[in-house]
Enzyme design. Structure first.
Site, short mmCIF file in Angstrom:
data_model
loop_
_atom_site.label_atom_id
_atom_site.label_comp_id
_atom_site.label_asym_id
_atom_site.label_seq_id
_atom_site.Cartn_x
_atom_site.Cartn_y
_atom_site.Cartn_z
CE LYS A 1 -2.32 -0.77 3.84
NZ LYS A 1 -1.41 -2.12 4.50
NE ARG B 1 -3.15 -0.14 10.91
CZ ARG B 1 -1.86 -0.01 9.91
NH1 ARG B 1 -2.20 1.33 9.74
NH2 ARG B 1 -0.83 -0.64 9.61
NE ARG C 1 7.91 -3.01 5.09
CZ ARG C 1 6.92 -1.76 5.71
NH1 ARG C 1 6.21 -1.88 4.22
NH2 ARG C 1 5.75 -2.30 6.42
NE ARG D 1 8.00 0.53 9.71
CZ ARG D 1 6.24 0.08 9.24
NH1 ARG D 1 6.38 0.94 7.64
NH2 ARG D 1 5.08 -0.39 9.81
NE ARG E 1 3.07 -3.97 11.44
CZ ARG E 1 4.06 -3.64 10.39
NH1 ARG E 1 5.32 -4.68 10.26
NH2 ARG E 1 3.94 -3.19 9.80
P1 AMP Z 1 1.81 1.40 8.89
O1 AMP Z 1 3.57 1.76 8.81
O2 AMP Z 1 0.90 2.16 8.34
O3 AMP Z 1 2.12 0.21 8.99
O4 AMP Z 1 1.83 1.54 10.44
C1 AMP Z 1 3.02 1.60 11.29
C2 AMP Z 1 2.05 1.12 12.96
O5 AMP Z 1 1.75 2.97 13.09
C3 AMP Z 1 0.74 0.27 12.88
O6 AMP Z 1 1.30 -0.54 13.32
C4 AMP Z 1 0.01 0.85 14.20
O7 AMP Z 1 1.33 0.79 15.53
C5 AMP Z 1 0.53 2.36 14.01
N1 AMP Z 1 -0.58 2.91 13.24
C6 AMP Z 1 -0.36 3.76 11.85
N2 AMP Z 1 -1.88 3.69 11.54
C7 AMP Z 1 -2.46 3.66 12.40
C8 AMP Z 1 -4.13 3.76 12.55
N3 AMP Z 1 -5.38 4.07 11.83
N4 AMP Z 1 -4.36 3.56 13.69
C9 AMP Z 1 -3.66 2.98 14.33
N5 AMP Z 1 -2.80 2.47 14.48
C10 AMP Z 1 -1.70 3.06 13.44
#
Ligand code: AMP
Length: 217
Positions: free
Chosen positions: A13, A86, A125, A158, A169
């Site tokens: 994404k 989410r 990644r 990461r 996750r």
């Molecule tokens: P991502 O880069 O989108 O995978 O986000 C990394 C982490 O940020 C996630 O695993 C959550 O801990 C937090 N996070 C990002 N977006 C959200 C969201 N909309 N709601 C809750 N936690 C979020």
């Protein structure tokens, strides 16, 4: 265009969001990137988010909704949300905020991919610590090992891309985020794209779906 992207972590994404934002001239709002910037800057928001992120948990709805809404107001010419909503409460908060602004969502684009593929992708990644671009050790390596092609920043894995955290996750995704598909389906907004394949190929599939949508509006 006003668009949200759905799909599990590792579906690509982030990469597609950058490409689609460039293609349609949209503002990209990626909540995960915003949180990582806050964590690095050790802001109060970053301190709140850090432990959840490292454990592969979701940051509480009230924290993420507040951050997102203030960002939306800066994006007048359309936007793509990557990583938000989410949860159902987040989707409801977005829906209400957009109704207030008389600018409803046009589509929720779901990237479809099996769990085993996302686990393998995330393990390989590497993310630029400066501009957040992502690379894949095997499929899309940077020209210079460990260095971002786009900005020269340092690439790292990461903490939440470690295999055990990735599995967690994915569990969180299936439990909290998958119900969003029905939420958007019920509103006639859900569209799907097959996310397995070359980056360019997936972008092409996504633009076909979105061009089609734009031409019928
Ligand atoms: P991502 O880069 O989108 O995978 O986000 C990394 C982490 O940020 C996630 O695993 C959550 O801990 C937090 N996070 C990002 N977006 C959200 C969201 N909309 N709601 C809750 N936690 C979020």
């Amino acid at each position: 265009m006003r668009l949200v992207l759905l799909g599990p972590p590792g579906a690509g994404k982030g990469t597609q969001a950058h490409r689609l934002a460039d293609y349609y001239g949209l503002r990209l709002i990626a909540t995960g990137d915003m949180f990582r910037t806050h964590v690095r800057g050790e802001t109060p928001l970053g301190l709140k988010a850090k432990s959840y992120m490292e454990a592969g948990e979701l940051v509480p709805d009230d924290v993420v909704i507040g951050m997102l809404l203030s960002e939306l107001d800066k994006a007048r010419n359309g936007w793509i949300l990557d990583g938000f909503p989410r949860t159902i409460p987040q989707a409801q908060a977005l829906e209400e905020a957009l109704a207030d602004r008389e600018s409803p969502l046009q589509a929720a684009l779901k990237f479809k991919i099996p769990d085993e593929i996302t686990i393998a992708r995330l393990a390989g990644r590497r993310t630029c610590m400066r501009c957040q671009r992502t690379y894949s050790v095997e499929i899309k390596p940077p020209k210079l090992e460990g260095i971002c092609d786009a900005c020269g920043g340092v690439l790292e894995q990461r903490a939440d891309d470690q295999v055990e955290t990735v599995r967690h996750r994915l569990d969180v995704y299936h439990r909290e985020s998958e119900p969003l598909e029905k939420f958007y389906w019920d509103r006639g907004l859900l569209r799907e794209v097959e996310a397995v394949g070359e980056v360019e190929e997936v972008t092409h599939r996504a633009t076909e779906v979105l061009d089609d949508l734009l031409s019928t509006e």
